[in-house]
Scaffold this motif. Structure first.
Motif, mmCIF file in Angstrom:
data_model
loop_
_atom_site.group_PDB
_atom_site.id
_atom_site.type_symbol
_atom_site.label_atom_id
_atom_site.label_comp_id
_atom_site.label_asym_id
_atom_site.label_seq_id
_atom_site.Cartn_x
_atom_site.Cartn_y
_atom_site.Cartn_z
ATOM 1 N N ASP A 1 27.154 -45.067 -6.109
ATOM 2 C CA ASP A 1 26.457 -45.280 -7.380
ATOM 3 C C ASP A 1 27.336 -45.991 -8.404
ATOM 4 O O ASP A 1 26.868 -46.895 -9.110
ATOM 5 C CB ASP A 1 25.968 -43.951 -7.963
ATOM 6 C CG ASP A 1 24.838 -43.338 -7.162
ATOM 7 O OD1 ASP A 1 24.199 -44.059 -6.372
ATOM 8 O OD2 ASP A 1 24.594 -42.127 -7.326
ATOM 9 N N HIS A 2 28.587 -45.587 -8.496
ATOM 10 C CA HIS A 2 29.458 -46.190 -9.496
ATOM 11 C C HIS A 2 29.839 -47.623 -9.139
ATOM 12 O O HIS A 2 29.894 -48.478 -10.022
ATOM 13 C CB HIS A 2 30.685 -45.314 -9.741
ATOM 14 C CG HIS A 2 30.367 -44.155 -10.610
ATOM 15 N ND1 HIS A 2 29.661 -43.067 -10.153
ATOM 16 C CD2 HIS A 2 30.612 -43.930 -11.923
ATOM 17 C CE1 HIS A 2 29.493 -42.218 -11.149
ATOM 18 N NE2 HIS A 2 30.061 -42.712 -12.235
ATOM 19 N N ASP B 1 38.599 -37.970 -6.905
ATOM 20 C CA ASP B 1 38.475 -36.910 -5.910
ATOM 21 C C ASP B 1 37.109 -36.218 -5.988
ATOM 22 O O ASP B 1 36.318 -36.462 -6.888
ATOM 23 C CB ASP B 1 39.612 -35.898 -6.050
ATOM 24 C CG ASP B 1 39.665 -35.244 -7.427
ATOM 25 O OD1 ASP B 1 38.657 -35.237 -8.170
ATOM 26 O OD2 ASP B 1 40.736 -34.712 -7.760
ATOM 27 N N GLU B 2 36.874 -35.350 -5.017
ATOM 28 C CA GLU B 2 35.604 -34.606 -4.930
ATOM 29 C C GLU B 2 35.321 -33.801 -6.199
ATOM 30 O O GLU B 2 34.189 -33.716 -6.648
ATOM 31 C CB GLU B 2 35.621 -33.644 -3.726
ATOM 32 C CG GLU B 2 35.598 -34.308 -2.377
ATOM 33 C CD GLU B 2 34.208 -34.736 -1.914
ATOM 34 O OE1 GLU B 2 33.201 -34.350 -2.554
ATOM 35 O OE2 GLU B 2 34.140 -35.454 -0.916
ATOM 36 N N SER B 3 36.352 -33.203 -6.759
ATOM 37 C CA SER B 3 36.188 -32.375 -7.948
ATOM 38 C C SER B 3 35.646 -33.194 -9.124
ATOM 39 O O SER B 3 34.737 -32.757 -9.830
ATOM 40 C CB SER B 3 37.521 -31.726 -8.321
ATOM 41 O OG SER B 3 37.414 -31.048 -9.542
ATOM 42 N N MET C 1 22.212 -41.234 -8.602
ATOM 43 C CA MET C 1 22.460 -41.525 -9.983
ATOM 44 C C MET C 1 21.372 -42.398 -10.553
ATOM 45 O O MET C 1 20.999 -42.226 -11.705
ATOM 46 C CB MET C 1 23.820 -42.198 -10.138
ATOM 47 C CG MET C 1 24.130 -42.625 -11.562
ATOM 48 S SD MET C 1 25.855 -43.047 -11.795
ATOM 49 C CE MET C 1 25.755 -44.811 -11.948
ATOM 50 N N GLU C 2 20.861 -43.362 -9.821
ATOM 51 C CA GLU C 2 19.932 -44.259 -10.460
ATOM 52 C C GLU C 2 19.069 -45.012 -9.478
ATOM 53 O O GLU C 2 19.383 -45.163 -8.324
ATOM 54 C CB GLU C 2 20.688 -45.268 -11.302
ATOM 55 C CG GLU C 2 21.415 -46.274 -10.421
ATOM 56 C CD GLU C 2 21.939 -47.444 -11.187
ATOM 57 O OE1 GLU C 2 21.136 -48.189 -11.755
ATOM 58 O OE2 GLU C 2 23.151 -47.614 -11.189
ATOM 59 N N ASN C 3 17.988 -45.514 -10.007
ATOM 60 C CA ASN C 3 17.154 -46.494 -9.348
ATOM 61 C C ASN C 3 17.397 -47.782 -10.105
ATOM 62 O O ASN C 3 17.042 -47.881 -11.273
ATOM 63 C CB ASN C 3 15.688 -46.069 -9.437
ATOM 64 C CG ASN C 3 14.739 -47.129 -8.940
ATOM 65 O OD1 ASN C 3 15.144 -48.251 -8.667
ATOM 66 N ND2 ASN C 3 13.484 -46.767 -8.834
ATOM 67 N N GLU D 1 26.112 -35.971 -10.912
ATOM 68 C CA GLU D 1 25.095 -36.958 -10.545
ATOM 69 C C GLU D 1 24.774 -36.917 -9.057
ATOM 70 O O GLU D 1 25.611 -36.528 -8.245
ATOM 71 C CB GLU D 1 25.581 -38.353 -10.926
ATOM 72 C CG GLU D 1 25.884 -38.477 -12.400
ATOM 73 C CD GLU D 1 26.645 -39.738 -12.757
ATOM 74 O OE1 GLU D 1 26.633 -40.702 -11.965
ATOM 75 O OE2 GLU D 1 27.249 -39.763 -13.838
ATOM 76 N N GLY D 2 23.568 -37.346 -8.714
ATOM 77 C CA GLY D 2 23.167 -37.427 -7.316
ATOM 78 C C GLY D 2 23.355 -36.096 -6.615
ATOM 79 O O GLY D 2 23.025 -35.036 -7.151
ATOM 80 N N ASP D 3 23.919 -36.147 -5.408
ATOM 81 C CA ASP D 3 24.165 -34.896 -4.673
ATOM 82 C C ASP D 3 25.554 -34.330 -4.973
ATOM 83 O O ASP D 3 25.992 -33.394 -4.327
ATOM 84 C CB ASP D 3 23.953 -35.104 -3.170
ATOM 85 C CG ASP D 3 24.953 -36.062 -2.534
ATOM 86 O OD1 ASP D 3 25.914 -36.493 -3.222
ATOM 87 O OD2 ASP D 3 24.781 -36.390 -1.351
ATOM 88 N N ARG D 4 26.244 -34.919 -5.949
ATOM 89 C CA ARG D 4 27.537 -34.475 -6.460
ATOM 90 C C ARG D 4 28.688 -34.642 -5.461
ATOM 91 O O ARG D 4 29.761 -34.077 -5.648
ATOM 92 C CB ARG D 4 27.472 -33.043 -6.986
ATOM 93 C CG ARG D 4 26.463 -32.914 -8.126
ATOM 94 C CD ARG D 4 26.351 -31.543 -8.663
ATOM 95 N NE ARG D 4 27.343 -31.354 -9.738
ATOM 96 C CZ ARG D 4 27.359 -30.300 -10.526
ATOM 97 N NH1 ARG D 4 26.462 -29.343 -10.384
ATOM 98 N NH2 ARG D 4 28.271 -30.184 -11.467
ATOM 99 N N THR D 5 28.464 -35.450 -4.413
ATOM 100 C CA THR D 5 29.542 -35.710 -3.454
ATOM 101 C C THR D 5 30.317 -36.952 -3.869
ATOM 102 O O THR D 5 29.817 -37.816 -4.600
ATOM 103 C CB THR D 5 29.002 -35.926 -2.033
ATOM 104 O OG1 THR D 5 28.217 -37.126 -2.018
ATOM 105 C CG2 THR D 5 28.190 -34.731 -1.548
ATOM 106 N N LEU D 6 31.530 -37.054 -3.361
ATOM 107 C CA LEU D 6 32.352 -38.222 -3.632
ATOM 108 C C LEU D 6 31.719 -39.488 -3.058
ATOM 109 O O LEU D 6 31.748 -40.547 -3.694
ATOM 110 C CB LEU D 6 33.763 -38.009 -3.061
ATOM 111 C CG LEU D 6 34.776 -39.121 -3.304
ATOM 112 C CD1 LEU D 6 34.948 -39.394 -4.787
ATOM 113 C CD2 LEU D 6 36.112 -38.742 -2.655
ATOM 114 N N ALA D 7 31.125 -39.384 -1.883
ATOM 115 C CA ALA D 7 30.503 -40.569 -1.265
ATOM 116 C C ALA D 7 29.371 -41.123 -2.138
ATOM 117 O O ALA D 7 29.300 -42.335 -2.375
ATOM 118 C CB ALA D 7 29.981 -40.232 0.127
ATOM 119 N N SER D 8 28.491 -40.257 -2.618
ATOM 120 C CA SER D 8 27.394 -40.762 -3.454
ATOM 121 C C SER D 8 27.931 -41.240 -4.799
ATOM 122 O O SER D 8 27.445 -42.229 -5.348
ATOM 123 C CB SER D 8 26.293 -39.716 -3.631
ATOM 124 O OG SER D 8 26.690 -38.673 -4.483
#
Length: 173
Positions: free
Chosen positions: A135-136, A115-117, A1-3, A124-131
């Motif tokens: 980021d959030h 959730d993942e959805s 999502m960001e630097n 954002e990012g790789d669109r996974t829940l972990a990332s």
């Protein structure tokens, strides 16, 4: 999502006159859906120019169709929570209004409820829940520090899905 290296830079003030012009153009072209009683809020994604433009680019390109905001951020700005069907205008880091968005789904949640959805729809990012969570949480730690309190995972979050409705070149319908 960001630097977050540029997290101390600031976005320019929003151009409210240009936002009003954009809203009036939409209302003229789409009077049956531009029925908000109050003028739409004029917002931006992110908290610094690099992030603002990165997230807006994701909206303009199509993968970002959701956003998450702490309830406390709305309260701090003395803004009502969004409503399904309401509109808002998203600006870039220079303050220029770029698109009108219409809320299609809203719910209040806490971090563990996401959730993942939803993470995927944020685009954002790789669109996974972990990332998404990484980021959030980083972003919300900055936000709550600015607001004068500490971030905790039980803070309420507005999870919002939206459509881009104007200008027509950007709209999905």
């Amino acid at each position: 999502m960001e630097n977050s290296a540029n997290a101390t830079a600031e976005n320019a003030p929003v151009d409210r006159a240009a936002a009003t012009e954009l809203w009036e153009a939409y209302r003229t072209a789409r009077p049956k859906v531009a029925t908000d009683v109050e003028p739409p809020s004029v917002e931006r994604f992110g908290d610094h120019p690099e992030l603002t433009d990165e997230l807006l680019d994701l909206v303009l390109a199509g993968p970002k169709r959701a956003t998450a905001t702490l309830v406390a951020e709305f309260e701090a700005e003395d803004q009502p929570l969004p409503r399904v069907g309401s509109h808002w205008i998203a600006c870039d880091s220079t303050g220029r209004p770029r698109v009108i968005l219409r809320s299609t789904e809203l719910r209040i949640a806490v971090l563990d409820d996401v959730d993942e959805s939803f993470a995927y729809d944020e685009g954002e990012g790789d669109r996974t829940l972990a990332s998404w969570r990484d980021d959030h949480v980083r972003y919300w730690r900055r936000s709550t520090a600015r607001l004068g309190f500490e971030w905790t995972p039980d803070l309420e979050i507005v999870l919002e899905r939206f459509d881009v409705v104007w200008p027509l070149a950007q709209a999905a319908d």
